[in-house]
Scaffold this motif. Structure first.
Motif, PDB file in Angstrom:
ATOM      1  N   ARG A 214       0.989  -1.280  -0.075  1.00  0.00           N
ATOM      2  CA  ARG A 214      -0.002  -0.202   0.045  1.00  0.00           C
ATOM      3  C   ARG A 214       0.933   1.315  -0.072  1.00  0.00           C
ATOM      4  O   ARG A 214       0.446   2.230  -0.675  1.00  0.00           O
ATOM      5  CB  ARG A 214      -0.991  -0.211   1.280  1.00  0.00           C
ATOM      6  CG  ARG A 214      -1.896   1.007   1.157  1.00  0.00           C
ATOM      7  CD  ARG A 214      -2.796   0.954   2.367  1.00  0.00           C
ATOM      8  NE  ARG A 214      -3.948   1.992   2.503  1.00  0.00           N
ATOM      9  CZ  ARG A 214      -5.019   2.164   3.086  1.00  0.00           C
ATOM     10  NH1 ARG A 214      -5.090   1.196   4.118  1.00  0.00           N
ATOM     11  NH2 ARG A 214      -5.950   3.107   3.083  1.00  0.00           N
ATOM     12  N   GLU A 215       1.808   1.239   0.836  1.00  0.00           N
ATOM     13  CA  GLU A 215       2.784   2.414   0.778  1.00  0.00           C
ATOM     14  C   GLU A 215       3.480   2.570  -0.603  1.00  0.00           C
ATOM     15  O   GLU A 215       3.368   3.702  -0.934  1.00  0.00           O
ATOM     16  CB  GLU A 215       3.953   2.107   1.688  1.00  0.00           C
ATOM     17  CG  GLU A 215       3.475   2.338   3.141  1.00  0.00           C
ATOM     18  CD  GLU A 215       4.587   2.137   4.300  1.00  0.00           C
ATOM     19  OE1 GLU A 215       5.627   1.642   3.831  1.00  0.00           O
ATOM     20  OE2 GLU A 215       4.481   2.187   5.661  1.00  0.00           O
ATOM     21  N   GLN A 216       3.826   1.683  -1.184  1.00  0.00           N
ATOM     22  CA  GLN A 216       4.374   1.303  -2.520  1.00  0.00           C
ATOM     23  C   GLN A 216       3.484   2.287  -3.509  1.00  0.00           C
ATOM     24  O   GLN A 216       3.612   2.948  -4.507  1.00  0.00           O
ATOM     25  CB  GLN A 216       4.815   0.180  -3.097  1.00  0.00           C
ATOM     26  CG  GLN A 216       6.129  -0.329  -2.690  1.00  0.00           C
ATOM     27  CD  GLN A 216       6.553  -1.704  -2.767  1.00  0.00           C
ATOM     28  OE1 GLN A 216       6.004  -2.266  -3.350  1.00  0.00           O
ATOM     29  NE2 GLN A 216       7.610  -2.077  -2.157  1.00  0.00           N
ATOM     30  N   GLN A 217       2.395   1.622  -3.512  1.00  0.00           N
ATOM     31  CA  GLN A 217       1.098   2.082  -4.363  1.00  0.00           C
ATOM     32  C   GLN A 217       0.971   3.768  -3.864  1.00  0.00           C
ATOM     33  O   GLN A 217       0.770   4.660  -4.962  1.00  0.00           O
ATOM     34  CB  GLN A 217      -0.382   1.684  -3.946  1.00  0.00           C
ATOM     35  CG  GLN A 217      -0.268  -0.070  -4.591  1.00  0.00           C
ATOM     36  CD  GLN A 217      -1.442  -0.625  -4.077  1.00  0.00           C
ATOM     37  OE1 GLN A 217      -2.394  -0.303  -3.437  1.00  0.00           O
ATOM     38  NE2 GLN A 217      -1.374  -1.937  -4.845  1.00  0.00           N
ATOM     39  N   ILE A 218       0.742   4.062  -2.707  1.00  0.00           N
ATOM     40  CA  ILE A 218       0.489   5.453  -2.479  1.00  0.00           C
ATOM     41  C   ILE A 218       1.899   6.341  -2.703  1.00  0.00           C
ATOM     42  O   ILE A 218       1.520   7.442  -3.577  1.00  0.00           O
ATOM     43  CB  ILE A 218       0.371   5.725  -0.890  1.00  0.00           C
ATOM     44  CG1 ILE A 218      -0.860   4.872  -0.464  1.00  0.00           C
ATOM     45  CG2 ILE A 218       0.435   6.959  -0.420  1.00  0.00           C
ATOM     46  CD1 ILE A 218      -0.784   4.963   1.176  1.00  0.00           C
ATOM     47  N   GLU A 219       3.065   5.947  -2.798  1.00  0.00           N
ATOM     48  CA  GLU A 219       4.094   6.687  -3.284  1.00  0.00           C
ATOM     49  C   GLU A 219       4.356   6.747  -4.863  1.00  0.00           C
ATOM     50  O   GLU A 219       4.342   7.830  -5.442  1.00  0.00           O
ATOM     51  CB  GLU A 219       5.426   5.920  -2.660  1.00  0.00           C
ATOM     52  CG  GLU A 219       5.828   5.784  -1.602  1.00  0.00           C
ATOM     53  CD  GLU A 219       7.171   5.209  -1.293  1.00  0.00           C
ATOM     54  OE1 GLU A 219       7.603   4.644  -2.068  1.00  0.00           O
ATOM     55  OE2 GLU A 219       7.381   5.407   0.226  1.00  0.00           O
ATOM     56  N   ALA A 220       3.589   5.660  -5.418  1.00  0.00           N
ATOM     57  CA  ALA A 220       3.276   5.873  -6.984  1.00  0.00           C
ATOM     58  C   ALA A 220       2.251   6.827  -7.345  1.00  0.00           C
ATOM     59  O   ALA A 220       2.506   7.699  -8.298  1.00  0.00           O
ATOM     60  CB  ALA A 220       3.171   4.420  -7.465  1.00  0.00           C
TER      61      ALA A 220
ATOM     62  N   ALA B 161       1.179   9.290  -5.487  1.00  0.00           N
ATOM     63  CA  ALA B 161       1.948  10.637  -5.054  1.00  0.00           C
ATOM     64  C   ALA B 161       2.810  11.257  -6.068  1.00  0.00           C
ATOM     65  O   ALA B 161       2.679  12.338  -6.475  1.00  0.00           O
ATOM     66  CB  ALA B 161       2.748  10.625  -3.740  1.00  0.00           C
ATOM     67  N   LYS B 162       3.430  10.327  -6.729  1.00  0.00           N
ATOM     68  CA  LYS B 162       4.522  10.718  -7.700  1.00  0.00           C
ATOM     69  C   LYS B 162       3.676  11.043  -8.935  1.00  0.00           C
ATOM     70  O   LYS B 162       3.940  12.002  -9.725  1.00  0.00           O
ATOM     71  CB  LYS B 162       5.551   9.488  -7.954  1.00  0.00           C
ATOM     72  CG  LYS B 162       6.509   9.242  -6.930  1.00  0.00           C
ATOM     73  CD  LYS B 162       7.628   8.296  -7.528  1.00  0.00           C
ATOM     74  CE  LYS B 162       8.408   7.874  -6.345  1.00  0.00           C
ATOM     75  NZ  LYS B 162       9.428   7.086  -6.615  1.00  0.00           N
ATOM     76  N   ALA B 163       2.806  10.186  -9.360  1.00  0.00           N
ATOM     77  CA  ALA B 163       1.867  10.451 -10.309  1.00  0.00           C
ATOM     78  C   ALA B 163       0.972  11.693 -10.333  1.00  0.00           C
ATOM     79  O   ALA B 163       0.996  12.732 -11.089  1.00  0.00           O
ATOM     80  CB  ALA B 163       0.729   9.357 -10.672  1.00  0.00           C
ATOM     81  N   LEU B 164       0.680  12.043  -9.075  1.00  0.00           N
ATOM     82  CA  LEU B 164      -0.109  13.276  -8.721  1.00  0.00           C
ATOM     83  C   LEU B 164       0.594  14.422  -8.745  1.00  0.00           C
ATOM     84  O   LEU B 164       0.255  15.551  -9.205  1.00  0.00           O
ATOM     85  CB  LEU B 164      -0.849  13.220  -7.330  1.00  0.00           C
ATOM     86  CG  LEU B 164      -1.976  12.100  -7.359  1.00  0.00           C
ATOM     87  CD1 LEU B 164      -2.609  12.118  -5.869  1.00  0.00           C
ATOM     88  CD2 LEU B 164      -3.076  12.788  -8.012  1.00  0.00           C
ATOM     89  N   SER B 165       1.987  14.111  -8.418  1.00  0.00           N
ATOM     90  CA  SER B 165       3.117  15.275  -8.298  1.00  0.00           C
ATOM     91  C   SER B 165       3.202  15.733  -9.774  1.00  0.00           C
ATOM     92  O   SER B 165       3.283  16.935 -10.265  1.00  0.00           O
ATOM     93  CB  SER B 165       4.279  14.994  -7.668  1.00  0.00           C
ATOM     94  OG  SER B 165       5.276  15.990  -7.723  1.00  0.00           O
TER      95      SER B 165
END
Length: 203
Positions: free
Chosen positions: A88-94, A96-100
């Motif tokens: 889940r953390e990896q998905q959230i980081e991905a 977050a990067k996509a949103l950034s």
């Protein structure tokens, strides 16, 4: 007399020996019985101790086995949860990067749109100023014409277009042109001008 005493002495000696032997046998039997009882008691006590020790030893082992199984299930559950959390953390980081990245692209597009809008405003302002200048020049031209010639020209215009120019002219120039127009055309232009003035807010 002597002969009589010897057998009596012998019989007494025999009785004493028998009693001694019997007492020794009884003592030996008693000792053996006592020893057997002690051994049996000791064996029974030892067996009971062994059983108690085994019971005490088996209890922790049984509980330990249950505890180990429970700890194993708990550890497995924690590991699965940790794995899910990592995923889940990896998905959230991905995300977050996509949103950034998306945010940066949107911000860039907004800046581009703002620049285009500013440029469009400038262009419209220039166009509006140029149109205003053109209208002012045309109005001056129409005012400089002879009323009869101007009236003939205004008669060919659309009423709204003609009313726009006449509304910009000086009152005397507009009146001279209106006097040269046919009555129906003059009425249409007058109605449009009156309607525009009616929409003007009153102070």
């Amino acid at each position: 007399m002597k002969f009589f005493r010897k057998p009596q002495i012998r019989r007494r000696a025999r009785r004493g020996s028998i009693l001694l032997i019997a007492s020794l046998l009884c003592t030996s039997a008693l000792l053996r019985i006592a020893a057997g009882v002690d051994i049996a008691v000791a064996a029974n006590s030892s067996a009971e101790k062994d059983r108690a020790v085994q019971a005490e030893a088996s209890k922790p082992l049984a509980n330990g086995g249950k505890d180990r199984a429970e700890m194993g299930r708990l550890l497995s559950a924690l590991q699965e949860r940790e794995s899910r959390l990592k995923d889940r953390e990896q998905q959230i980081e991905a995300r977050a990067k996509a949103l950034s990245v998306a945010g940066e692209e949107i911000e860039q597009r907004l800046k581009t749109l703002e620049a285009a809008e500013a440029k469009l405003r400038d262009t419209l302002a220039l166009a509006s100023g140029a149109a205003e200048d053109d209208l002012a020049k045309l109005t001056t031209v129409y005012e400089s014409m002879k009323p009869k010639d101007a009236a003939a020209l205004f008669q060919t215009m659309e009423p709204d277009f003609a009313a726009g120019f006449l509304g910009r002219m000086r009152p005397e120039s507009a009146a001279s042109i209106m006097a040269g127009l046919p009555p129906d055309v003059a009425y249409s232009i007058s109605a449009i001008l009156a309607g525009r003035n009616a929409n003007v807010p009153k102070s």
